[in-house]
Design a protein around this motif. Structure first.
Motif, PDB file in Angstrom:
ATOM      1  N   PRO A  86      55.133  14.014   6.557  1.00 48.88           N
ATOM      2  CA  PRO A  86      54.571  14.039   5.193  1.00 48.88           C
ATOM      3  C   PRO A  86      53.108  13.633   5.111  1.00 48.88           C
ATOM      4  N   GLY A  87      52.553  13.003   6.161  1.00 49.53           N
ATOM      5  CA  GLY A  87      51.162  12.573   6.091  1.00 49.53           C
ATOM      6  C   GLY A  87      50.156  13.593   6.591  1.00 49.53           C
ATOM      7  N   VAL A  88      50.602  14.776   6.995  1.00 50.78           N
ATOM      8  CA  VAL A  88      49.706  15.762   7.610  1.00 50.78           C
ATOM      9  C   VAL A  88      48.679  16.280   6.606  1.00 50.78           C
ATOM     10  N   ARG A  89      47.415  16.230   7.001  1.00 57.71           N
ATOM     11  CA  ARG A  89      46.350  16.829   6.193  1.00 57.71           C
ATOM     12  C   ARG A  89      45.902  18.175   6.753  1.00 57.71           C
ATOM     13  N   THR A  90      45.972  18.307   8.087  1.00 57.19           N
ATOM     14  CA  THR A  90      45.513  19.538   8.732  1.00 57.19           C
ATOM     15  C   THR A  90      46.618  20.055   9.625  1.00 57.19           C
ATOM     16  N   TYR A  91      47.049  21.300   9.372  1.00 58.17           N
ATOM     17  CA  TYR A  91      48.229  21.857  10.012  1.00 58.17           C
ATOM     18  C   TYR A  91      47.883  23.270  10.467  1.00 58.17           C
ATOM     19  N   LEU A  92      48.062  23.540  11.757  1.00 54.68           N
ATOM     20  CA  LEU A  92      47.753  24.853  12.312  1.00 54.68           C
ATOM     21  C   LEU A  92      49.029  25.468  12.857  1.00 54.68           C
ATOM     22  N   LEU A  93      49.292  26.715  12.451  1.00 54.26           N
ATOM     23  CA  LEU A  93      50.480  27.425  12.928  1.00 54.26           C
ATOM     24  C   LEU A  93      50.079  28.468  13.949  1.00 54.26           C
ATOM     25  N   GLY A 120      44.936  33.930   9.763  1.00 55.05           N
ATOM     26  CA  GLY A 120      46.276  34.200   9.275  1.00 55.05           C
ATOM     27  C   GLY A 120      46.562  33.597   7.908  1.00 55.05           C
ATOM     28  N   GLN A 121      47.472  34.216   7.195  1.00 56.80           N
ATOM     29  CA  GLN A 121      47.922  33.711   5.899  1.00 56.80           C
ATOM     30  C   GLN A 121      49.380  33.269   6.015  1.00 56.80           C
ATOM     31  N   LEU A 122      49.703  32.180   5.362  1.00 58.37           N
ATOM     32  CA  LEU A 122      51.055  31.632   5.430  1.00 58.37           C
ATOM     33  C   LEU A 122      52.014  32.583   4.701  1.00 58.37           C
ATOM     34  N   PRO A 123      53.044  33.098   5.363  1.00 60.80           N
ATOM     35  CA  PRO A 123      53.945  34.064   4.720  1.00 60.80           C
ATOM     36  C   PRO A 123      55.058  33.416   3.909  1.00 60.80           C
ATOM     37  N   VAL A 124      55.154  32.103   3.972  1.00 60.93           N
ATOM     38  CA  VAL A 124      56.216  31.398   3.258  1.00 60.93           C
ATOM     39  C   VAL A 124      55.606  30.253   2.473  1.00 60.93           C
ATOM     40  N   SER A 125      56.344  29.742   1.526  1.00 53.31           N
ATOM     41  CA  SER A 125      55.919  28.560   0.796  1.00 53.31           C
ATOM     42  C   SER A 125      56.614  27.345   1.388  1.00 53.31           C
ATOM     43  N   LEU A 126      55.825  26.303   1.605  1.00 59.60           N
ATOM     44  CA  LEU A 126      56.388  25.083   2.176  1.00 59.60           C
ATOM     45  C   LEU A 126      56.647  24.079   1.061  1.00 59.60           C
ATOM     46  N   GLU A 127      57.443  24.493   0.073  1.00 67.18           N
ATOM     47  CA  GLU A 127      57.938  23.639  -0.999  1.00 67.18           C
ATOM     48  C   GLU A 127      56.825  22.868  -1.683  1.00 67.18           C
ATOM     49  N   GLY A 128      55.792  23.577  -2.065  1.00 67.52           N
ATOM     50  CA  GLY A 128      54.724  22.967  -2.829  1.00 67.52           C
ATOM     51  C   GLY A 128      53.690  22.237  -2.010  1.00 67.52           C
ATOM     52  N   ARG A 129      53.990  22.004  -0.737  1.00 70.12           N
ATOM     53  CA  ARG A 129      53.028  21.279   0.085  1.00 70.12           C
ATOM     54  C   ARG A 129      51.870  22.178   0.473  1.00 70.12           C
ATOM     55  N   MET A 130      52.205  23.375   0.989  1.00 71.22           N
ATOM     56  CA  MET A 130      51.181  24.324   1.401  1.00 71.22           C
ATOM     57  C   MET A 130      51.676  25.709   1.027  1.00 71.22           C
ATOM     58  N   ALA A 189      46.722  28.197  -0.232  1.00 69.77           N
ATOM     59  CA  ALA A 189      46.063  26.968   0.228  1.00 69.77           C
ATOM     60  C   ALA A 189      46.663  26.612   1.574  1.00 69.77           C
ATOM     61  N   THR A 190      46.281  27.405   2.579  1.00 66.13           N
ATOM     62  CA  THR A 190      46.953  27.340   3.861  1.00 66.13           C
ATOM     63  C   THR A 190      46.697  26.031   4.578  1.00 66.13           C
ATOM     64  N   SER A 191      45.431  25.621   4.676  1.00 69.46           N
ATOM     65  CA  SER A 191      45.094  24.395   5.397  1.00 69.46           C
ATOM     66  C   SER A 191      43.682  24.010   5.028  1.00 69.46           C
ATOM     67  N   THR A 192      43.238  22.932   5.580  1.00 70.34           N
ATOM     68  CA  THR A 192      41.847  22.568   5.356  1.00 70.34           C
ATOM     69  C   THR A 192      40.948  23.547   6.087  1.00 70.34           C
ATOM     70  N   SER A 193      39.683  23.548   5.784  1.00 74.16           N
ATOM     71  CA  SER A 193      38.745  24.488   6.392  1.00 74.16           C
ATOM     72  C   SER A 193      38.599  24.237   7.882  1.00 74.16           C
ATOM     73  N   ARG A 194      38.170  25.282   8.584  1.00 72.95           N
ATOM     74  CA  ARG A 194      37.957  25.121  10.019  1.00 72.95           C
ATOM     75  C   ARG A 194      36.894  24.064  10.288  1.00 72.95           C
TER      76      ARG A 194
END
Length: 383
Positions: A22-29, A54-64, A68-73
């Protein structure tokens, strides 16, 4: 994550892993478990060497979400730089606290540039000694073999002045003895010419010429090509080959053809003997001491630590070179750039590849002049 809120998490599989963090600010798939190329692609994305479009194809329950995929590179790169610097600080500060050494300066980078650098401790155990910085002069010891001597040989091979497969005796005919006619320049570079590791020549001779005569007379331990044994004597002979082929002393050749083009203005040999007064004093003031040498009976600072190189006047193929973190960063970037840094080209890319590839099929990790990482030697696991 509580201790390091800027940590970057990379998932190569299930995107829903983030639910457990739950504390993740930056997440790369990266999506591809067990894939080496996916690992490399993720690493490039983290350091800004490749896009992550890439674009996130699913919703992560309001988190991402895909919007709003992730923070900027840029933020990811900044977080990585902080993480690397923090790792350097932990390793080096612990070593200083454990009295492994009084101080150190480390630089971590890639082909694209410096990621992080860090200064630890002081250049000497004295509490009044200054902290090291990127312009502190260090005795490079055996790095002289690769930064200096190997670089000169690389250029002379490119120019057709040295043949790697020619016998050493073509260039140094005085080097005579049983089976020496079978040893090639390539074998000197790969430490497979049959030479002993080292001999304390300085106890028997005190001049460059007298030590070279002893090197020429030292018999081989084994038949050339029979084994790999890291040898100072081979590097001394290679330095002699550079001088005979180029017509320049080793330090003059390197200054003109390697260090000046790369802007390595602080990389130099510091010859032993009558100095140049104030100029030498300024160099010594910037140099980190190496040890209190029982042979010389004093603290060694601003003069080569290796006793054979010292007896040879401070300029030798195996030791004697001094440099700074700033200059070695430029040298490393030139190698990673295929022999080029900015507008300066000191090697061809194919020459760099040839000299850094493993040299023989005997199970040795040796390249030509250079060593290669095995995961178990001093290069560690990440080189």
């Amino acid at each position: 994550l509580a201790a390091r809120p800027d940590a970057v998490v990379v998932s190569f599989g299930d995107p829903y892993l983030v639910r457990q963090l739950p504390g993740v600010r930056t997440y790369l798939l990266a999506w591809n478990p067990w894939s080496t190329w996916a690992e490399r692609a993720a690493a490039r994305a983290l350091v800004g060497g490749a896009p992550a479009p890439g674009q996130l194809p699913v919703s992560l329950e309001g988190r991402m979400t895909s919007a709003a995929t992730s923070t900027s590179r840029a933020a990811t790169v900044a977080a990585l730089r902080r993480a690397v610097r923090d790792s350097l600080a932990r390793v080096l500060d612990r070593a200083v606290d454990d009295s492994a050494f009084p101080g150190a300066y480390a630089v971590v980078g890639t082909r694209g540039g410096v990621i992080a650098s860090y200064a630890a401790g002081r250049i000497d155990w004295s509490t009044s000694a200054p902290a090291p910085n990127e312009h502190t002069l260090w005795d490079l010891a055996s790095l002289t073999k690769v930064v200096g001597t190997t670089s000169a040989i690389m250029q002379l091979v490119e120019r057709g002045r040295v043949d790697l497969d020619a016998p050493v005796q073509r260039y140094v005919p005085e080097w005579t003895g049983v089976n020496k006619e079978r040893a090639s320049v390539r074998q000197l570079l790969a430490h497979s010419a049959g030479l002993p590791a080292s001999v304390q020549f300085y106890k028997r001779a005190g001049t460059r010429d007298s030590i070279l005569a002893l090197v020429h007379a030292t018999p081989l331990d084994t038949v050339p090509g029979a084994r790999t044994l890291y040898s100072d004597l081979g590097a001394i002979l290679l330095g002699e080959i550079v001088e005979r082929v180029s017509g320049e002393r080793l330090d003059a050749y390197l200054a003109r053809h390697v260090f000046a083009p790369l802007g390595m203005h602080d990389t130099r040999f510091i010859p032993v003997g009558p100095g140049s007064g104030a100029a030498r004093a300024r160099l010594v003031a910037r140099a980190a001491p190496t040890e209190r040498d029982p042979w010389r009976g004093r603290l060694v600072r601003g003069e080569v630590h290796d006793e054979n190189a010292y007896a040879m006047g401070g300029v030798a193929g195996h030791a004697g070179l001094f440099s700074t973190a700033h200059d070695l960063t430029r040298f490393a970037q030139a190698l990673l750039g295929g022999g080029r840094l900015g507008d300066a080209r000191v090697f061809r890319a194919e020459t760099v590849s040839a000299f850094t590839a493993r040299a023989d099929g005997q199970g040795s990790s040796r390249a030509l002049g250079w060593d290669t990482p095995t995961g178990e030697n001093s290069a560690g696991h990440f080189m």
